[in-house]
Design a protein around this motif. Structure first.
Motif, mmCIF file in Angstrom:
data_model
loop_
_atom_site.group_PDB
_atom_site.id
_atom_site.type_symbol
_atom_site.label_atom_id
_atom_site.label_comp_id
_atom_site.label_asym_id
_atom_site.label_seq_id
_atom_site.Cartn_x
_atom_site.Cartn_y
_atom_site.Cartn_z
ATOM 1 N N SER A 4 39.253 5.408 28.123
ATOM 2 C CA SER A 4 39.563 4.959 26.626
ATOM 3 C C SER A 4 38.960 6.029 25.735
ATOM 4 O O SER A 4 37.645 6.641 26.022
ATOM 5 N N GLU A 5 39.536 6.348 24.724
ATOM 6 C CA GLU A 5 39.201 7.448 24.002
ATOM 7 C C GLU A 5 39.208 7.021 22.337
ATOM 8 O O GLU A 5 40.207 6.158 22.206
ATOM 9 N N ALA A 6 38.240 7.665 21.435
ATOM 10 C CA ALA A 6 38.124 7.129 19.960
ATOM 11 C C ALA A 6 37.994 8.638 19.371
ATOM 12 O O ALA A 6 37.021 9.044 19.939
ATOM 13 N N ARG A 7 38.623 8.854 18.355
ATOM 14 C CA ARG A 7 38.266 9.982 17.326
ATOM 15 C C ARG A 7 37.740 9.168 16.217
ATOM 16 O O ARG A 7 38.469 8.767 15.252
ATOM 17 N N VAL A 8 36.486 9.692 15.969
ATOM 18 C CA VAL A 8 35.595 9.215 14.848
ATOM 19 C C VAL A 8 35.662 10.296 13.714
ATOM 20 O O VAL A 8 35.165 11.098 13.826
ATOM 21 N N ALA A 9 36.575 10.100 12.362
ATOM 22 C CA ALA A 9 36.358 11.027 11.447
ATOM 23 C C ALA A 9 34.747 10.991 10.716
ATOM 24 O O ALA A 9 34.217 10.073 10.220
#
Length: 113
Positions: A4-9
Motif C-alpha cells: 500500500s502507498e500514500a503520498r503525503v503533501a
C-alpha cells in the motif's frame, strides 16, 4: 505480501520522515538517512519505507494481506499526529486496487448546517 502507498503533501518531507522513523524506532527497528532522505521501519508483520520527495513524503508499506491495514494505521496515524499543524492527510492506495485507510486530523470543528 501486499503493498500500500500514500503520498503525503508537505513542504517538510524530510523532517516528518525523520520524526516518524525516530518515534517508531523506540519500539521496532527503524532508521533514517539524512543523506538519502529515506528510511525504513521494520515491524514483525511487515515493513514501511519512507522517502522524502520534492513535493511530499512517500510512504510504502509491505506485509501480509491480513495485516496491511495494521501497517497503514500505525504509520498513518502517527504521521498525522505529528503533522497536526500542517493538516497532513494520509490516504492509502493498495496494490490490489482497493482504497486503504485515510488518516486526517479529527479535531476539526463540525461544519455548520
Amino acid at each position: 505480501m501486499s503493498r500500500s502507498e500514500a503520498r503525503v503533501a508537505t513542504d517538510r518531507p524530510g523532517r516528518y520522515g525523520k520524526q516518524l522513523a525516530a518515534h517508531l524506532g523506540r519500539r521496532v527497528t527503524a532508521d533514517w538517512s539524512e543523506e538519502t532522505g529515506r528510511g525504513t521501519v521494520t515491524f514483525s508483520y511487515g515493513t514501511a519505507v519512507l522517502t522524502a520527495e520534492p513535493d511530499g513524503l512517500l510512504l510504502v508499506v509491505d506485509g501480509e494481506p491480513d495485516r496491511l491495514a495494521d501497517l497503514e494505521d500505525v504509520v498513518g496515524r502517527h504521521l498525522v499526529r505529528f503533522g497536526t499543524r500542517d493538516e497532513l492527510v494520509v490516504e492509502w492506495h493498495r496494490d490490489n486496487g482497493e482504497l486503504g485507510l485515510v488518516h486526517r486530523n479529527q479535531d476539526e470543528p463540525p461544519a455548520d448546517s
